[in-house]
Design a protein around this motif. Structure first.
Motif, PDB file in Angstrom:
ATOM      1  N   GLN A 260       0.844  -1.189   0.000  1.00 38.42           N
ATOM      2  CA  GLN A 260       0.000   0.000   0.000  1.00 38.42           C
ATOM      3  C   GLN A 260       0.883   1.245   0.000  1.00 38.42           C
ATOM      4  O   GLN A 260       1.899   1.282   0.689  1.00 38.42           O
ATOM      5  N   ILE A 261       0.463   2.216  -0.767  1.00 37.37           N
ATOM      6  CA  ILE A 261       1.201   3.479  -0.837  1.00 37.37           C
ATOM      7  C   ILE A 261       0.189   4.619  -0.900  1.00 37.37           C
ATOM      8  O   ILE A 261      -0.883   4.480  -1.473  1.00 37.37           O
ATOM      9  N   THR A 262       0.538   5.722  -0.288  1.00 39.00           N
ATOM     10  CA  THR A 262      -0.291   6.926  -0.362  1.00 39.00           C
ATOM     11  C   THR A 262       0.462   7.930  -1.224  1.00 39.00           C
ATOM     12  O   THR A 262       1.621   8.260  -0.936  1.00 39.00           O
ATOM     13  N   ASP A 263      -0.183   8.392  -2.295  1.00 35.55           N
ATOM     14  CA  ASP A 263       0.496   9.324  -3.198  1.00 35.55           C
ATOM     15  C   ASP A 263       0.469  10.750  -2.639  1.00 35.55           C
ATOM     16  O   ASP A 263      -0.076  11.003  -1.555  1.00 35.55           O
ATOM     17  N   GLU A 264       1.038  11.669  -3.373  1.00 35.54           N
ATOM     18  CA  GLU A 264       1.168  13.066  -2.931  1.00 35.54           C
ATOM     19  C   GLU A 264      -0.183  13.742  -2.706  1.00 35.54           C
ATOM     20  O   GLU A 264      -0.309  14.661  -1.895  1.00 35.54           O
ATOM     21  N   SER A 265      -1.216  13.292  -3.402  1.00 35.33           N
ATOM     22  CA  SER A 265      -2.545  13.902  -3.237  1.00 35.33           C
ATOM     23  C   SER A 265      -3.323  13.258  -2.088  1.00 35.33           C
ATOM     24  O   SER A 265      -4.461  13.608  -1.844  1.00 35.33           O
TER      25      SER A 265
END
Length: 128
Positions: free
Chosen positions: A92-97
């Motif tokens: 899981q990754i959370t992007d810049e937005s």
């Protein structure tokens, strides 16, 4: 059609070929052909019995479906549905937005993960 089959199925051709045979030879050929015919008829009867049984089973299924209120369309939905099992996400990754992206680790690597890998991160950094 082979020459042999043509010979057997045309009476005049068969008569011509049998001119040199004795009555005993012709009787033997007839007995052999009769045996072959009986075997063939038994095979055909067995196939017909199998088809009859299959048709009866289909009719019984149709009757059961009708009694249960199930139509063919209800079953077709199941046939057309994909049979793929969904694999649980492993990364899981959370992007810049702030949007969360998940990936099972199978198939094509999503762009957001590729970008993180290009910056030196590893898959282990994003384990759930």
């Amino acid at each position: 059609m082979t020459d042999f089959v043509k010979l057997l199925t045309r009476k005049n051709s068969l008569r011509k070929q049998c001119q040199t045979l004795s009555s005993a030879d012709i009787e033997k050929a007839i007995a052999d052909l009769t045996e072959i015919l009986e075997e063939k008829q038994a095979q055909e009867e067995e196939l017909l019995a199998v088809e009859r049984e299959r048709a009866e089973k289909i009719e019984a299924i149709k009757q059961s479906m009708q009694e249960a209120g199930i139509g063919l369309d209800d079953l077709m939905v199941l046939v057309d549905a994909p049979v793929k099992k969904k694999v649980a996400p492993k990364y899981q990754i959370t992007d810049e937005s702030g949007e969360v992206h998940q990936w099972s680790g199978r198939g094509r690597t999503p762009a957001v993960f590729q970008a993180a890998f290009a910056k030196g991160k590893t898959k282990e950094d994003f384990l759930i």
